[in-house]
Design an enzyme around this catalytic site. Sequence first.
Site, PDB file in Angstrom:
ATOM      1  N   ASP A 146      43.872   1.292  30.188  1.00 21.58           N
ATOM      2  CA  ASP A 146      44.240   1.558  32.613  1.00 21.58           C
ATOM      3  C   ASP A 146      42.774   2.219  32.772  1.00 21.58           C
ATOM      4  O   ASP A 146      41.923   2.508  31.542  1.00 21.58           O
ATOM      5  CB  ASP A 146      45.440   2.311  32.482  1.00 21.58           C
ATOM      6  CG  ASP A 146      45.532   3.720  31.926  1.00 21.58           C
ATOM      7  OD1 ASP A 146      44.654   4.494  31.548  1.00 21.58           O
ATOM      8  OD2 ASP A 146      46.183   4.609  32.121  1.00 21.58           O
ATOM      9  N   CYS A 164      45.216   4.974  27.369  1.00 23.95           N
ATOM     10  CA  CYS A 164      45.230   5.570  28.258  1.00 23.95           C
ATOM     11  C   CYS A 164      44.434   6.825  28.267  1.00 23.95           C
ATOM     12  O   CYS A 164      43.757   7.069  27.506  1.00 23.95           O
ATOM     13  CB  CYS A 164      46.656   5.509  29.356  1.00 23.95           C
ATOM     14  SG  CYS A 164      47.703   6.452  27.854  1.00 23.95           S
ATOM     15  N   HIS A 183      50.206   4.110   4.702  1.00 22.01           N
ATOM     16  CA  HIS A 183      51.757   4.773   5.283  1.00 22.01           C
ATOM     17  C   HIS A 183      52.595   3.670   5.795  1.00 22.01           C
ATOM     18  O   HIS A 183      53.998   3.447   5.531  1.00 22.01           O
ATOM     19  CB  HIS A 183      52.188   6.156   5.277  1.00 22.01           C
ATOM     20  CG  HIS A 183      51.133   6.653   3.711  1.00 22.01           C
ATOM     21  ND1 HIS A 183      51.699   7.924   3.696  1.00 22.01           N
ATOM     22  CD2 HIS A 183      50.899   6.283   2.756  1.00 22.01           C
ATOM     23  CE1 HIS A 183      50.741   8.504   2.507  1.00 22.01           C
ATOM     24  NE2 HIS A 183      50.411   7.135   1.769  1.00 22.01           N
TER      25      HIS A 183
END
Length: 146
Positions: free
Chosen positions: A8, A65, A98
């Site tokens: 954004d 963002c 993981h």
Amino acid sequence: MKVAIGCDHGALALKESVKKVLAELGTEIDDIGTYTEDSVDYPDIAEKVCEKVISGEADRGVVLCGTGIGISMAANKIKGIRCALCGEAYSARMARAHNDANVLALGGRVLGPELAGDVVRTFFTQEFEGGRHARRVGKIMALENK
Ligand code: RB5
């Protein structure tokens, strides 16, 4: 590897520096925007990037963002997405090793370009370890069907 990336208005500069690191790593980059300072809604960006990952058009995604929080929340609502918001390289390594994260979230108002570069290099070079972690990731994905 093909990587879809989107941000954004809060992370335009960091997106450009992340693209340079991705290019150094030899990835093919699909930048879905945004491209200007005009305000946009980060859930729309998360959706566009994640759709590319889900469809197989991209192998992985990067979403950015201001904090990385909103866009990671939005990405994780999309079925099949395991998005990890990482602020340092250890978390990025574990997100791959993981958790088999397929989307990386970064905060453009939180991370500088050097630290973000470390995070991106780690995320895109660390393999998933499988084994007991595969069972746990399977359980994460099963939660989507509840
Ligand atoms: C936009 O101003 C800002 O809210 C957004 O970039 C992000 O930080 C949300 O989590």
